[in-house]
Structures are given as structure tokens and as C-alpha cells.
Design a protein around this motif. Structure first.
Motif, PDB file in Angstrom:
ATOM      1  N   GLY A  52       0.805  -1.215   0.000  1.00 27.91           N
ATOM      2  CA  GLY A  52       0.000   0.000   0.000  1.00 27.91           C
ATOM      3  C   GLY A  52       0.836   1.261   0.000  1.00 27.91           C
ATOM      4  N   SER A  53       0.297   2.294   0.607  1.00 29.34           N
ATOM      5  CA  SER A  53       0.949   3.604   0.558  1.00 29.34           C
ATOM      6  C   SER A  53       0.712   4.365   1.851  1.00 29.34           C
ATOM      7  CB  SER A  53       0.413   4.412  -0.627  1.00 29.34           C
ATOM      8  OG  SER A  53      -0.988   4.610  -0.478  1.00 29.34           O
ATOM      9  N   ILE A  54       1.542   5.372   2.043  1.00 24.81           N
ATOM     10  CA  ILE A  54       1.327   6.323   3.132  1.00 24.81           C
ATOM     11  C   ILE A  54       1.391   7.725   2.545  1.00 24.81           C
ATOM     12  CG2 ILE A  54       2.228   4.801   4.915  1.00 24.81           C
ATOM     13  CD1 ILE A  54       4.821   6.437   4.895  1.00 24.81           C
ATOM     14  N   LEU A  55       0.676   8.634   3.171  1.00 26.39           N
ATOM     15  CA  LEU A  55       0.620  10.016   2.711  1.00 26.39           C
ATOM     16  C   LEU A  55       1.096  10.918   3.834  1.00 26.39           C
ATOM     17  CD1 LEU A  55      -0.265  12.174   0.634  1.00 26.39           C
ATOM     18  CD2 LEU A  55      -2.579  12.010   1.578  1.00 26.39           C
ATOM     19  N   LEU A  56       2.135  11.690   3.558  1.00 27.25           N
ATOM     20  CA  LEU A  56       2.742  12.576   4.547  1.00 27.25           C
ATOM     21  C   LEU A  56       2.629  14.021   4.090  1.00 27.25           C
ATOM     22  CD1 LEU A  56       5.931  10.413   5.063  1.00 27.25           C
ATOM     23  CD2 LEU A  56       4.213  10.815   6.831  1.00 27.25           C
ATOM     24  N   LEU A  57       2.306  14.896   5.024  1.00 34.43           N
ATOM     25  CA  LEU A  57       2.210  16.324   4.746  1.00 34.43           C
ATOM     26  C   LEU A  57       3.315  17.046   5.499  1.00 34.43           C
ATOM     27  CD1 LEU A  57       0.736  18.873   3.656  1.00 34.43           C
ATOM     28  CD2 LEU A  57      -0.696  18.791   5.709  1.00 34.43           C
ATOM     29  N   GLN A  58       4.188  17.716   4.763  1.00 28.17           N
ATOM     30  CA  GLN A  58       5.279  18.453   5.390  1.00 28.17           C
ATOM     31  C   GLN A  58       4.751  19.709   6.070  1.00 28.17           C
ATOM     32  OE1 GLN A  58       7.827  19.107   1.973  1.00 28.17           O
ATOM     33  NE2 GLN A  58       9.077  17.308   2.445  1.00 28.17           N
ATOM     34  N   SER A  59       5.379  20.077   7.170  1.00 22.95           N
ATOM     35  CA  SER A  59       4.979  21.291   7.877  1.00 22.95           C
ATOM     36  C   SER A  59       6.186  21.870   8.610  1.00 22.95           C
ATOM     37  CB  SER A  59       3.857  20.997   8.879  1.00 22.95           C
ATOM     38  OG  SER A  59       3.536  22.162   9.625  1.00 22.95           O
ATOM     39  N   SER A  60       6.287  23.190   8.573  1.00 18.22           N
ATOM     40  CA  SER A  60       7.347  23.875   9.320  1.00 18.22           C
ATOM     41  C   SER A  60       6.874  24.262  10.713  1.00 18.22           C
ATOM     42  CB  SER A  60       7.790  25.135   8.555  1.00 18.22           C
ATOM     43  OG  SER A  60       6.681  26.014   8.373  1.00 18.22           O
ATOM     44  N   ASN A  61       5.607  23.938  11.016  1.00 16.42           N
ATOM     45  CA  ASN A  61       5.036  24.305  12.308  1.00 16.42           C
ATOM     46  C   ASN A  61       4.515  23.064  13.024  1.00 16.42           C
ATOM     47  OD1 ASN A  61       3.835  25.465  14.522  1.00 16.42           O
ATOM     48  ND2 ASN A  61       2.089  26.308  13.388  1.00 16.42           N
ATOM     49  N   PRO A  62       5.315  22.463  13.899  1.00 14.39           N
ATOM     50  CA  PRO A  62       4.866  21.255  14.606  1.00 14.39           C
ATOM     51  C   PRO A  62       3.744  21.506  15.593  1.00 14.39           C
ATOM     52  CG  PRO A  62       6.971  22.000  15.479  1.00 14.39           C
ATOM     53  CD  PRO A  62       6.690  22.861  14.280  1.00 14.39           C
ATOM     54  N   LYS A  63       3.394  22.774  15.806  1.00 17.82           N
ATOM     55  CA  LYS A  63       2.305  23.104  16.723  1.00 17.82           C
ATOM     56  C   LYS A  63       0.998  23.396  15.979  1.00 17.82           C
ATOM     57  CE  LYS A  63       5.477  25.140  20.126  1.00 17.82           C
ATOM     58  NZ  LYS A  63       5.781  26.333  20.946  1.00 17.82           N
ATOM     59  N   GLU A  64       1.023  23.214  14.655  1.00 18.07           N
ATOM     60  CA  GLU A  64      -0.154  23.567  13.856  1.00 18.07           C
ATOM     61  C   GLU A  64      -1.360  22.709  14.206  1.00 18.07           C
ATOM     62  OE1 GLU A  64      -1.396  24.233   9.177  1.00 18.07           O
ATOM     63  OE2 GLU A  64       0.494  23.250   9.669  1.00 18.07           O
ATOM     64  N   PHE A  65      -1.127  21.420  14.409  1.00 21.56           N
ATOM     65  CA  PHE A  65      -2.204  20.500  14.738  1.00 21.56           C
ATOM     66  C   PHE A  65      -1.928  19.830  16.075  1.00 21.56           C
ATOM     67  CE2 PHE A  65      -1.853  20.129  10.007  1.00 21.56           C
ATOM     68  CZ  PHE A  65      -3.025  20.801   9.695  1.00 21.56           C
ATOM     69  N   SER A  66      -2.984  19.537  16.798  1.00 22.28           N
ATOM     70  CA  SER A  66      -2.827  18.634  17.930  1.00 22.28           C
ATOM     71  C   SER A  66      -2.458  17.276  17.350  1.00 22.28           C
ATOM     72  CB  SER A  66      -4.130  18.543  18.717  1.00 22.28           C
ATOM     73  OG  SER A  66      -4.027  17.576  19.729  1.00 22.28           O
ATOM     74  N   SER A  67      -1.394  16.675  17.891  1.00 17.15           N
ATOM     75  CA  SER A  67      -0.871  15.465  17.270  1.00 17.15           C
ATOM     76  C   SER A  67      -0.568  14.405  18.313  1.00 17.15           C
ATOM     77  CB  SER A  67       0.406  15.780  16.477  1.00 17.15           C
ATOM     78  OG  SER A  67       0.174  16.809  15.552  1.00 17.15           O
ATOM     79  N   LYS A  68      -0.510  13.183  17.824  1.00 13.02           N
ATOM     80  CA  LYS A  68      -0.160  12.051  18.680  1.00 13.02           C
ATOM     81  C   LYS A  68       1.029  11.330  18.072  1.00 13.02           C
ATOM     82  CE  LYS A  68      -4.330  10.357  18.271  1.00 13.02           C
ATOM     83  NZ  LYS A  68      -5.579   9.576  18.420  1.00 13.02           N
ATOM     84  N   ALA A  69       1.830  10.748  18.951  1.00  5.27           N
ATOM     85  CA  ALA A  69       2.853   9.832  18.467  1.00  5.27           C
ATOM     86  C   ALA A  69       2.151   8.567  18.003  1.00  5.27           C
ATOM     87  CB  ALA A  69       3.859   9.531  19.571  1.00  5.27           C
ATOM     88  N   LEU A  70       2.714   7.906  17.034  1.00  2.89           N
ATOM     89  CA  LEU A  70       2.086   6.717  16.484  1.00  2.89           C
ATOM     90  C   LEU A  70       1.866   5.668  17.575  1.00  2.89           C
ATOM     91  CD1 LEU A  70       1.470   6.669  13.473  1.00  2.89           C
ATOM     92  CD2 LEU A  70       3.232   4.931  13.206  1.00  2.89           C
ATOM     93  N   GLY A  71       0.662   5.133  17.629  1.00  2.00           N
ATOM     94  CA  GLY A  71       0.341   4.104  18.610  1.00  2.00           C
ATOM     95  C   GLY A  71      -0.059   4.632  19.972  1.00  2.00           C
ATOM     96  N   ARG A  72      -0.006   5.954  20.132  1.00  4.13           N
ATOM     97  CA  ARG A  72      -0.331   6.556  21.433  1.00  4.13           C
ATOM     98  C   ARG A  72      -1.736   7.156  21.415  1.00  4.13           C
ATOM     99  NH1 ARG A  72       4.422   7.651  24.298  1.00  4.13           N
ATOM    100  NH2 ARG A  72       5.962   6.071  23.718  1.00  4.13           N
ATOM    101  N   LYS A  73      -2.345   7.176  22.578  1.00  5.70           N
ATOM    102  CA  LYS A  73      -3.709   7.673  22.709  1.00  5.70           C
ATOM    103  C   LYS A  73      -3.747   9.170  22.971  1.00  5.70           C
ATOM    104  CE  LYS A  73      -6.362   4.998  25.066  1.00  5.70           C
ATOM    105  NZ  LYS A  73      -6.949   4.277  26.218  1.00  5.70           N
ATOM    106  N   GLN A  74      -2.829   9.653  23.804  1.00 12.20           N
ATOM    107  CA  GLN A  74      -2.863  11.048  24.230  1.00 12.20           C
ATOM    108  C   GLN A  74      -2.033  11.935  23.307  1.00 12.20           C
ATOM    109  OE1 GLN A  74      -4.884  12.046  26.603  1.00 12.20           O
ATOM    110  NE2 GLN A  74      -5.500   9.916  26.969  1.00 12.20           N
ATOM    111  N   PRO A  75      -2.494  13.166  23.054  1.00 14.06           N
ATOM    112  CA  PRO A  75      -1.694  14.098  22.250  1.00 14.06           C
ATOM    113  C   PRO A  75      -0.362  14.387  22.933  1.00 14.06           C
ATOM    114  CG  PRO A  75      -3.955  14.881  22.477  1.00 14.06           C
ATOM    115  CD  PRO A  75      -3.799  13.730  23.431  1.00 14.06           C
ATOM    116  N   ILE A  76       0.648  14.634  22.132  1.00 14.25           N
ATOM    117  CA  ILE A  76       1.957  14.963  22.692  1.00 14.25           C
ATOM    118  C   ILE A  76       1.995  16.455  23.018  1.00 14.25           C
ATOM    119  CG2 ILE A  76       3.120  13.128  21.428  1.00 14.25           C
ATOM    120  CD1 ILE A  76       4.116  15.184  19.477  1.00 14.25           C
TER     121      ILE A  76
END
Length: 713
Positions: A52-76
Motif C-alpha cells: 500500500g501507501s502512506i501520505l505525509l504532509l510536510q509542515s514547518s510548524n509542529p504546533k499547527e495541529f494537535s498530534s499524537k505519536a504513532l500508537g499513542r492515545k494522548q496528544p503529545i
């Protein structure tokens, strides 16, 4: 945009460990929990099949979205992030499984096992099984018995199939507190150096090769792999050597030849075949390394400037699946400043009781509205389905456009409405704080628009709002309290609504015409312009060539393959419903947009052919064939009205003379049926009836619009 068909899983895992690849907090669940499903994926990787495939979006702002580490439930904690990141938009399921199987990355620094997105599904270790040696062992797929790895598989075109690999996988589950050496919750210092290797040779029938060591970037794991190799080698060669020593010379010669031992070491068979084992192991390791460093997984990386394109790419990758939308990205963005899920917030606001202002409704609705108790316009129009816990897609799309227009033009400046503001890039550029602060007011605007559509426009469900921009325009205006509580504003918008839908204002150039219309309406509301432009639109009501003109609706253009659009039938039925009317057969029953709120399927409104198909079908014809015939004048938008399901079932496909005399005089007048008199109808009779009905409907709509505009001046 970068597109790579071959990916290096070790590099991807290194980025995941460094929080350089993050999962935006879409509130999407991890669903690949079934162990067999996970094994299928891993067997495909180890057979070097496409995965299959994966789709990645580059960003210069790591705070732009609330995000989670892969496999984790809580946002980092985004405050700890710095530099560029890549957001994983598509491929969460496969990347979570691959990372968990081939490394320890998901467990590194894990504060609690409950922080795993799916503890049971991720507390698993995957192993390759290598068969322990026996004299008459069958050939295994890796050539382990004979220590002859099939070197053809080391090239770019291996011969393995996923089904070949699958039986050679073993999955072992673990708990946080068990003491097994492969448990990631146990610190290395509490495990003896050989514990893992001893476990790998402990089974009676096979050796186990832990896959989590293969893509690991931890240098300590290199030592673990060496120890595993040495214990397996010693055990394997000892078994072969014991058999060799107990065999007759002929069998010893066969074994010696089979393993291509060194003739100089003939006195020490175990030592003689040791290089053969080392060669096999080296080939085996090379193959496993190639499986993960050259994994056939399409990696699509979209630049920050092409965020809108990323959504289109996702849609093309996932036809028929769960779609990624701008709303998903906005959900992840607003979660940076508010821990309450945006989707849940919308549901909460949708479920709030509506604000009913009886002073703005038309007189024909006074009685109906006075009956309302605990009224909720958004729920009534089906903006949220409680049974499936889903918000209508049209609501979500409208929400995004409205909140963007609101954030970019808070002062309702007429020229402040720009086409760019409803484009994906502008919506995605909204700041989390802006979105968070305008969620409630946007939902209120939509609810007010629903109230207006039901009390003024004969609309029963949000799905009946044929064009999204109608909902966006109404809600954007009704956000302003002063305008929602002003009857003149409601009159203006109703006049505009009938003009717009019957003149085909949004039939073409929808985006452009939407901006033009909202600018003109707001100018009028701010007393900056008169309504001459609306009077011009009024002249086009049911008078636009090849959209709503009389010849088109009478099916006089079918020879040129010109047919009226189905939504015109809905619009005509809705216009009549907006005025309320008496049932065709019971003068005591009022038909309105609120008729369906009586908890009875009998009162559900259905579109009914005024001249029933059953009364005009010829010998050999069936009604359903006429209904599907696009060239049949009986399917003209002029031949429809809303009646209750009870009445529809009662008359079904009966002939005209079986029910025409039962229609009340009041219904004939309000539904433009005064010319509906004959017991039998020819096609010419039908066209005559529909022609007169067209004139009556067009005249009534124009008269209504004229009255509304006269009251505004």
C-alpha cells in the motif's frame, strides 16, 4: 510533491522515534486489531510484496495541529517539538503495525500502558519460526535445514508468496508485569544478556527470530541479535553433529557433502560446517534487512504549500473508504487549544434547543409554530443522526465555510466576503484560537438557517437544500443577532431564496455567484444598496432558458435531449409547502413542514404524481417504466405535490376518475389544481393542465416575491 515506491522502514521509524512523523489528532481509531490481519501485513512485507501507501504532509510548524505519536492515545506536548515535521494523513493502520512489529519505538518513554491506542492489539511480539534440525526434515522456505538460503530471493524479484511466509510467523502476547525478556516494559539492566537468546532457542520444535530487533535503531539490539545467532548456531550444529557422530560412514559422507564442510576439518564435523551456517545466516539477515529497508510501500510526501492537494490525493487513494477531509485537519488543529473533541462540540451545540422568534415567521406559520415544544431546528432537519452518531456531511462542509467567512470578516463588511475564504488553503490557515472561539456562534448561525428554511422555504431536511451555498449564505448572515431578529431581513432572504432557486442562480458558476449574492445581500442589510438586482432576478423566475422555462418543463425540448432537473420538482413542492395547505382529501388536516413531527409514518410527506401514472399507461406498459422514462411529460416537475404517506397509499396508482372528485375545493385552489377536472386524460389534456399549472405557480411565486420586497422598501 515527492513520490517514492520504495521506502526504508528503518528511516521512517527513526523519524517516528524523534517525533518528526506525527499523527494529527483526527480522533480516528486504530482498527487493525485482529492478529490475523496484522500477520497478513507482515507476511506481505517478508515476501517483499507491495503493502500500500502512506501520505505525509510536510509542515514547518509542529504546533499547527494537535498530534499524537504513532500508537499513542494522548496528544503529545507540542511545546517540546521543534523544527520541521511530517504529518501522517493516510497509513495510520499499517504504519502503526509495522512500527510495533519491527521496533520498540511505540513503547519508548511510554508513561502508561493505558496510553497505547489499543493495548491488547499492540502488546504483541512477532517472530519468524526456524525449524529445529531433524534427520529427515522437509525443506523449509528459508533453506535452514540444509543451510542453503535460496539466494535468488536476495535480488529485486524474490519468489516468495505471502502464503509461504504466513505459517512461519508466531505471535506472542505479553503483559506489562510479566518477566519475559522481550517485554519492552522491562528495563535492559534487569535482563541478563543471554535471556532473550535463551528464550529464542527454548521451544522444542523451532527457533524464534524476534522481528522487533530488525528495524530498531538501538545499538544495544545489535548485541542481542549476535547472541541469538550464536545460541541458535550452537544448538543447531550440536544437533547435526550428534547425528553425524552416531551415523555410519556413508551417512557421514552424505552429511558432509550436503553442508559443504571444509575437508581440512573432517575430524571436527561441527567446526567444519560452521562457515556454512555463517553464510546461511548472513544471507538470511540480508534478506530480512532488504525486506524493511526496501519495503514496497508508496511514500507520498506533499509540501506544506499543497495542503489542499493532500486531501485530493487521500480521496484518490481511498475510494470507497473513510475519507479524509478539511474537517479532519481542522479537528486536529483546534485540539491544540481545546481538549474537547470538535466533533463532540458540534453535536452538543446541534442538540441545544433552538431560539424561536415568533415575530419573524410568516402568518401562515403562526399556528404551526405555536404548537412547538422543545423545538430543535438542526435536529428536525436531520443535521445529526443520533442512532449512527453521525453529523450530516453537508453540515460539516457548511460549518467550515461559515467559520472561515466569520473569522475573515467579523464585521460583516459586504466586500469582505472573498472567494478565497471558502477555499481549503484559507480554511486550513485559520488559527486554532480563531476556530475555537467561533464554534458556538457558527453552530448557532446554522441552526437559525435551519429554522428559516423550515418556516419560510418548505424545507424538511438538510438533504433537501440542493446547494450548499444556500445554507452557508443564510447561516453567515444569521450569525448577526440583529439580523436574525428582524422580520425585514427574513423577508429579504425569503425573496432572494425563491428568486435564486427558480432562476438557477447556482446552476452554474456556483462559487462566483455565491460571493456575488452574499455581498449584495449584506450591502442591502447595511443600507448601502436597493433591491433592484433582486427585482431583476425576479423576472427570471421559471423563465430561464433550458433551466426553468415553460417549454422545458412541458417536455417540449426532449427531442434535443433537454430535460428539466429533478430538483425543480422539489422546489415547486417546497414552495407550496411553505405556504401550508389542507390535505387533498381532508380539509381539517393541515400539511406543513411540521407535519412529520407527529411520530407517525402515516404523516410522512411523499412526492406524488398529480396525474397518476397508472391512469395514463397504455396496454403493456407498467407504471415503473413510465416513472423511469426521462422523456415522459408525466414526470414533469409540474406534475408533483407533497401528500401524506397515508393518502399516497390510499390512492396509489388509481385512475383519475377514482379520486379526482374526492379532492377538496380548498386543496384544488391552494395546490393549483383548479383545471384538474376531466375524468380521462390524453397527453394533450396533460399538457394543457400542466401549462395552466405552470402559469399559476409562476404567478404565485412572483407575487409572493413582490409582496416581500414591497415590505422591505
Amino acid at each position: 510533491m515527492e513520490n517514492k515506491n520504495i521506502s526504508d522502514l528503518t528511516e521512517l521509524i527513526k523519524q517516528i522515534e524523534a517525533n518528526e512523523i506525527l499523527l494529527p489528532d483526527f480522533q480516528r481509531e486504530f482498527v487493525w486489531k485482529d492478529v490475523d490481519q496484522q500477520k497478513q501485513l507482515i507476511s506481505s512485507v517478508l515476501a517483499r510484496m507491495p503493502v500500500g501507501s502512506i501520505l505525509l504532509l510536510q509542515s514547518s510548524n509542529p504546533k499547527e495541529f494537535s498530534s499524537k505519536a504513532l500508537g499513542r492515545k494522548q496528544p503529545i506536548n507540542t511545546d517540546t517539538l521543534g523544527g520541521n515535521v511530517e504529518y501522517l494523513l493516510d497509513g495510520q493502520q499499517r504504519m502503526t503495525v509495522l512500527t510495533n512489529v519491527f521496533s520498540n519505538a511505540i513503547f519508548q518513554g511510554l508513561p502508561s500502558v493505558n496510553d497505547l491506542v489499543a493495548p491488547v492489539a499492540l502488546k504483541r511480539r512477532f517472530f519468524i519460526k526456524l525449524p529445529k534440525w531433524k534427520p529427515n526434515g522437509d525443506n523449509d522456505i528459508f533453506g535452514f535445514y540444509s543451510l542453503t538460503f535460496p539466494t535468488d530471493n536476495l535480488g529485486e524479484n524474490p519468489t516468495y508468496l505471502s502464503g509461504d511466509i504466513l505459517p512461519n510467523l508466531e505471535v506472542i502476547e505479553f503483559n506489562k508485569n510479566d518477566k519475559r525478556a522481550f517485554n519492552p516494559f522491562i528495563p535492559d539492566e534487569k535482563i541478563k544478556p543471554n535471556d532473550l537468546a535463551k528464550f529464542c532457542v527454548s521451544k522444542a520444535d523451532c527457533y524464534l527470530i524476534p522481528l522487533y530487533l530488525i528495524a530498531s535503531n538501538d545499538k544495544k539490539n545489535g548485541n542481542k541479535k549476535s547472541r541469538i545467532k550464536e545460541l541458535i548456531k550452537d544448538d543447531f550444529l550440536s544437533d547435526v553433529n550428534d547425528y553425524y557422530n552416531s551415523s555410519l560412514q556413508e551417512e557421514q559422507e552424505r552429511l558432509f557433502k550436503k553442508y559443504e564442510g571444509d575437508p581440512d576439518e573432517v575430524d571436527n564435523f561441527k567446526k567444519a560446517i560452521s562457515p556454512t551456517f555463517d553464510t546461511w545466516w548472513s544471507n538470511f539477515e540480508s534478506y530480512l534487512t532488504a525486506c524493511i529497508t526496501k519495503i514496497i510501500m508508496n511514500q507520498i510526501v506533499v509540501s506544506e504549500a499543497q495542503r489542499g492537494r493532500a486531501i485530493d490525493i487521500y480521496e484518490n487513494l481511498n475510494r470507497g473508504g473513510v475519507s479524509l477531509s478539511t474537517f479532519d485537519l481542522i479537528t486536529a488543529k483546534v485540539a491544540v487549544v481545546n481538549s474537547e473533541t470538535l466533533y463532540h462540540r458540534l453535536i452538543k451545540h446541534i442538540e441545544e434547543l433552538s431560539e424561536i422568534d415568533k415575530s419573524v415567521i410568516p402568518e401562515c406559520m403562526d399556528t404551526e409554530v405555536s404548537k412547538l415544544v422543545d423545538y430543535n431546528a438542526s435536529l428536525t432537519l436531520g443535521c445529526y443522526n443520533e442512532g449512527s452518531n453521525t453529523i450530516a456531511p453537508k453540515y460539516l462542509n457548511a460549518f467550515l465555510d461559515i467559520i472561515s467567512l466569520r473569522c475573515h470578516n467579523k464585521n460583516f463588511i459586504s466586500d469582505g466576503y472573498k472567494l478565497d475564504y471558502i477555499k481549503q488553503d484559507k480554511i486550513l490557515d485559520l488559527k486554532p484560537e480563531e476556530i475555537d472561539q467561533n464554534v458556538e456562534v457558527t453552530c448557532k448561525g446554522i441552526d437559525r438557517a435551519c429554522f428559516f428554511l423550515q418556516t419560510r422555504c418548505g424545507v424538511r431536511k438538510i438533504s433537501e437544500v440542493n446547494n450548499l451555498f444556500i445554507l452557508v449564505l443564510l447561516a453567515s448572515i444569521f450569525i448577526k443577532d440583529e439580523w436574525f431578529h428582524d422580520k425585514k431581513v427574513h423577508n429579504l432572504l425569503e425573496a432572494w431564496y425563491w428568486c435564486a432557486i427558480f432562476s438557477g442562480e447556482f446552476d452554474k458558476d456556483q462559487n462566483k455567484n455565491f460571493i456575488k449574492n452574499i455581498q449584495l445581500l449584506v450591502k442591502n442589510l447595511r443600507h448601502e444598496q436597493d433591491v433592484d438586482w433582486l427585482k431583476e432576478m425576479k423576472s427570471k423566475i421559471l423563465n430561464v432558458q433550458d433551466y426553468s422555462d415553460k417549454k422545458l418543463l412541458l417536455y417540449e425540448k426532449v427531442e434535443n435531449e433537454h430535460y428539466p432537473k429533478k430538483n425543480l420538482a422539489d422546489y415547486i413542492c417546497q414552495y407550496l409547502l411553505s405556504k401550508t395547505y389542507r390535505s387533498m382529501f381532508d380539509n381539517e388536516e393541515v400539511i406543513s413542514t411540521f407535519s412529520e413531527n407527529q411520530n407517525s409514518s402515516d404523516t410522512f410527506l411523499e412526492a406524488h404524481h398529480i396525474i397518476p401514472l397508472g391512469s395514463v399507461k397504455k396496454i403493456g406498459e407498467v407504471s415503473k417504466d413510465l416513472r423511469k422514462n426521462p422523456r415522459s411529460v408525466y414526470n414533469s416537475p409540474l406534475n408533483f405535490i407533497y401528500i401524506t404517506r397515508r393518502d399516497n397509499n390510499a390512492i396509489s396508482d388509481k385512475s383519475i376518475n377514482e379520486y379526482i372528485h374526492k379532492i377538496t375545493p380548498e386543496a384544488k385552489k391552494s395546490l393549483m389544481l383548479t383545471q384538474f377536472k376531466n375524468d380521462q386524460y390524453t397527453e394533450d389534456d396533460v399538457k394543457t393542465f400542466l401549462s395552466e399549472r405552470f402559469d399559476n405557480i409562476q404567478g404565485a411565486i412572483c407575487e409572493r416575491v413582490g409582496q416581500l420586497l414591497a415590505g422591505i422598501a
